[in-house]
Design a protein around this motif. Structure first.
Motif, short mmCIF file in Angstrom:
data_model
loop_
_atom_site.label_atom_id
_atom_site.label_comp_id
_atom_site.label_asym_id
_atom_site.label_seq_id
_atom_site.Cartn_x
_atom_site.Cartn_y
_atom_site.Cartn_z
N THR A 25 -49.65 -8.98 1.57
CA THR A 25 -48.77 -9.79 0.59
C THR A 25 -48.49 -11.15 1.27
O THR A 25 -48.37 -12.25 0.39
N VAL A 26 -48.70 -11.35 2.47
CA VAL A 26 -48.48 -12.83 2.93
C VAL A 26 -49.62 -13.60 2.66
O VAL A 26 -49.35 -15.01 2.57
N ALA A 27 -50.84 -13.19 2.52
CA ALA A 27 -51.95 -13.82 2.19
C ALA A 27 -52.12 -14.31 0.78
O ALA A 27 -52.61 -15.43 0.40
N ILE A 28 -51.14 -13.44 -0.16
CA ILE A 28 -51.23 -13.85 -1.49
C ILE A 28 -49.94 -14.45 -2.01
O ILE A 28 -49.87 -15.51 -2.86
N ILE A 29 -48.72 -13.80 -1.84
CA ILE A 29 -47.51 -14.13 -2.57
C ILE A 29 -46.89 -15.69 -2.32
O ILE A 29 -46.47 -16.26 -3.48
N PRO A 30 -46.98 -16.03 -1.01
CA PRO A 30 -46.21 -17.46 -0.85
C PRO A 30 -47.22 -18.38 -1.68
O PRO A 30 -46.09 -19.22 -2.30
N ARG A 31 -48.31 -18.49 -1.65
CA ARG A 31 -49.04 -19.72 -2.38
C ARG A 31 -48.69 -19.29 -3.91
O ARG A 31 -48.84 -20.25 -4.76
N MET A 32 -48.67 -18.04 -4.59
CA MET A 32 -48.32 -17.87 -5.76
C MET A 32 -46.96 -18.51 -6.28
O MET A 32 -46.77 -18.88 -7.25
N LEU A 33 -45.89 -18.01 -5.49
CA LEU A 33 -44.62 -18.51 -5.66
C LEU A 33 -44.83 -20.27 -5.75
O LEU A 33 -43.78 -20.63 -6.48
N PRO A 66 -72.65 -23.53 -5.69
CA PRO A 66 -72.01 -24.91 -5.95
C PRO A 66 -71.00 -24.73 -7.02
O PRO A 66 -71.21 -23.93 -7.88
N PHE A 67 -69.81 -25.59 -6.59
CA PHE A 67 -68.83 -25.65 -7.64
C PHE A 67 -68.90 -27.20 -8.19
O PHE A 67 -68.82 -28.18 -7.30
N CYS A 68 -69.01 -27.30 -9.40
CA CYS A 68 -69.08 -28.50 -10.00
C CYS A 68 -68.31 -28.75 -11.38
O CYS A 68 -68.27 -27.74 -12.13
N ASP A 69 -67.69 -29.89 -11.56
CA ASP A 69 -66.97 -30.20 -12.84
C ASP A 69 -65.61 -29.24 -13.07
O ASP A 69 -64.51 -29.66 -12.91
N ALA A 70 -65.84 -27.85 -13.40
CA ALA A 70 -64.56 -27.00 -13.47
C ALA A 70 -63.81 -26.87 -12.20
O ALA A 70 -64.55 -26.48 -11.38
N SER A 71 -62.61 -26.90 -12.14
CA SER A 71 -61.89 -26.56 -11.05
C SER A 71 -60.64 -25.94 -11.10
O SER A 71 -59.91 -25.65 -10.21
N VAL A 72 -60.43 -25.35 -12.46
CA VAL A 72 -59.20 -24.51 -12.69
C VAL A 72 -59.59 -22.93 -12.54
O VAL A 72 -60.35 -22.53 -13.42
N ILE A 73 -58.95 -22.51 -11.69
CA ILE A 73 -58.84 -20.90 -11.15
C ILE A 73 -58.27 -20.27 -12.37
O ILE A 73 -56.99 -20.32 -12.32
N SER A 74 -58.67 -19.30 -13.12
CA SER A 74 -58.01 -18.48 -14.28
C SER A 74 -57.47 -17.49 -13.35
O SER A 74 -57.44 -16.34 -13.76
N HIS A 75 -56.44 -17.69 -12.59
CA HIS A 75 -55.76 -16.47 -11.71
C HIS A 75 -54.55 -17.37 -10.98
O HIS A 75 -54.64 -18.48 -10.99
N PHE A 76 -53.89 -16.54 -10.27
CA PHE A 76 -52.81 -17.10 -9.49
C PHE A 76 -53.23 -16.75 -7.95
O PHE A 76 -52.21 -17.38 -7.13
N PHE A 77 -54.50 -16.64 -7.56
CA PHE A 77 -54.85 -16.67 -6.19
C PHE A 77 -56.42 -16.83 -6.37
O PHE A 77 -57.03 -16.32 -7.35
N CYS A 78 -57.17 -16.87 -5.11
CA CYS A 78 -58.56 -17.09 -5.19
C CYS A 78 -59.12 -15.82 -5.10
O CYS A 78 -58.94 -15.13 -3.97
N ASP A 79 -59.70 -15.24 -6.29
CA ASP A 79 -60.36 -14.03 -6.40
C ASP A 79 -62.13 -14.09 -6.72
O ASP A 79 -62.05 -15.33 -7.18
N ILE A 80 -62.64 -13.24 -6.71
CA ILE A 80 -64.00 -13.15 -6.72
C ILE A 80 -64.36 -13.75 -8.03
O ILE A 80 -65.08 -14.78 -8.14
N ARG A 81 -64.09 -12.86 -8.82
CA ARG A 81 -64.63 -13.15 -10.26
C ARG A 81 -64.17 -14.59 -11.09
O ARG A 81 -65.12 -15.17 -11.47
N PRO A 82 -62.85 -14.85 -10.79
CA PRO A 82 -62.50 -16.22 -11.23
C PRO A 82 -63.49 -17.26 -10.60
O PRO A 82 -63.57 -18.48 -11.15
N LEU A 83 -63.64 -17.15 -9.28
CA LEU A 83 -64.20 -18.34 -8.60
C LEU A 83 -65.70 -18.20 -9.09
O LEU A 83 -66.22 -19.45 -9.31
#
Length: 311
Positions: free
Chosen positions: A75-83, A168-185
Motif C-alpha cells: 500500500t505504501v508503494a501505491i496509495i501515497p502517490r494516488m492521494l 521506447p516511450f514517445c509522444d503519449a505521456s498520460v498513463i490511463s491509471h492511478f499508478f504505474c502498471d504494466i498494461r497502461p505503460l
C-alpha cells in the motif's frame, strides 16, 4: 521499432480520476486516506499482537505477520502517490520513479499471492496431517516458504520492469491509471509490444493461476478430510480455521485475475475502479478478516487491552 520522428518522453502523468471534478476527487481523497490509515494501523496492531503473544508464535501466524508486512509495503508503494494525484492531477512522475513504483508494486503483489498459497498449504497440513504438523511445518520450512515467496516476487518484478522499460516511450505521456502498471505503460510505447504482451501473459499465468490451482487442490483435500470427520463440532472447527484465509483468497484472486487475465479492455475507468479493490480495500480486508473471524487473535487483543478473553 520506434517511429523515426518522435519526441522521447522523460516523465508521465496519471489520468487517475481526473475525469471527476474537484469536489468528487476531494471526497475520494478523504475516503482513500482514511482507508490507508486504517490499513497501516490494523496491520501494525496485528503485528504487535502476534509479536507480544507467545501463543500466536505458530506457522499460521508467522505467515499472517509476513503477509501484514508485505501488504503494508504494498500500500505504501501505491496509495501515497494516488492521494497526491487526486489533489494535483497534472503532477508528473519521472520514468525512474515510475519504474521504482512498478518494481515494488510487483514485488509485494506477487509475494502476497505466494504467501496466500503457503498459508493454504499450512491449513492443509494442519487439517489433513495434524499429527505431523509440527514436524512438517517446522521453523525452517516456514522460513523457506516465506523466503521463496519474496524471491519469486523480486524475480518477477525484475523481469517485468526490465521488459516494460526497455520499450521506447514517445509522444503519449498520460498513463490511463492511478499508478504505474504494466498494461497502461505498454499502451504508451511507440514500438511493437506483441512479444512483451506475451511475456506478461505468461508471467501472469504463473503468478496467478499456479497459486490458485495449488490453493484449490489444498482445499479439495481439506474438504474431503473434513467430511470424513465423525464429530460435527470437529467439522465446524476445521471449517472455521479455513474461513478467514478462504475469504481473503477469493477477494484477492478474483479482482487481480479479472484485470490481468482478461482480454484487452477499452474501459480503462472500469479497470481503475476494480484496481481500487485490490490496492486499497483488500490490504485492509486481510487484518480485519483475520482479527474478526479468529478467536485467538481477538483473545490476544483483548488481553493486550487488559480485558477478559471471549472464552
Amino acid at each position: 521499432m520506434p517511429r523515426p520522428n518522435f519526441t522521447a518522453v522523460a516523465e508521465f502523468t496519471f489520468e487517475g480520476f481526473s475525469i471527476f471534478g474537484w469536489q468528487p476527487r476531494l471526497i475520494l481523497f478523504v475516503v482513500f486516506l482514511v482507508l490507508y490509515l486504517l490499513t497501516l494501523a490494523s496491520n501494525a496492531i496485528i503485528l504487535t499482537v502476534i509479536c507480544l503473544n507467545h501463543q500466536l508464535h505458530t506457522p499460521m501466524y508467522f505467515f499472517l505477520s509476513v503477509l501484514s508486512i508485505s501488504e503494508t509495503c504494498y500500500t505504501v508503494a501505491i496509495i501515497p502517490r494516488m492521494l497526491f494525484s487526486l489533489l494535483s492531477p497534472q503532477h508528473a512522475i519521472s520514468i525512474p520513479d515510475c519504474a521504482t513504483q512498478l518494481f515494488f508494486y510487483l514485488t509485494f503483489g506477487v509475494n502476497n499471492c505466494f504467501l496466500l498459497t503457503a498459508m493454504g498449504y499450512d491449513r492443509y497440513v494442519a487439517i489433513c496431517n495434524p499429527l505431523r504438523y509440527s514436524v512438517i511445518m517446522g521453523k525452517k520450512t516456514c522460513i523457506q516458504l516465506a523466503g521463496g515467496s519474496w524471491s519469486i516476487g523480486l524475480s518477477t518484478a525484475t523481469i517485468q520492469v526490465s521488459s516494460v522499460f526497455s520499450l521506447p516511450f514517445c509522444d503519449a505521456s498520460v498513463i490511463s491509471h492511478f499508478f504505474c502498471d504494466i498494461r497502461p505503460l505498454m499502451k504508451l510505447a511507440c514500438a511493437d509490444i506483441t512479444i512483451k504482451e506475451l511475456i506478461t501473459l505468461l508471467i501472469s499465468l504463473c503468478v496467478l493461476v499456479l497459486p490458485m490451482v495449488l490453493i484449490f487442490i489444498s482445499y479439495v483435500l481439506i474438504v474431503c478430510t473434513i467430511l470424513k470427520m465423525a464429530s460435527a463440532e470437529g467439522r465446524k472447527k476445521a471449517f472455521a480455521t479455513c474461513a478467514s484465509h478462504l475469504t481473503v483468497v477469493i477477494v484477492h484472486y478474483g479482482c487481480t485475475s479479472f484485470i490481468y487475465l482478461k482480454p484487452k479492455s477499452q474501459n480503462s475507468l472500469q479497470d481503475r475502479l476494480i484496481s481500487v479493490t485490490y490496492t486499497v480495500i483488500t490490504p485492509l480486508l486481510n487484518p480485519i478478516v483475520y482479527s474478526l473471524r479468529n478467536k485467538e487473535v481477538k483473545d490476544a487483543l483483548l488481553r493486550a487491552l487488559g480485558r477478559k478473553s471471549l472464552s
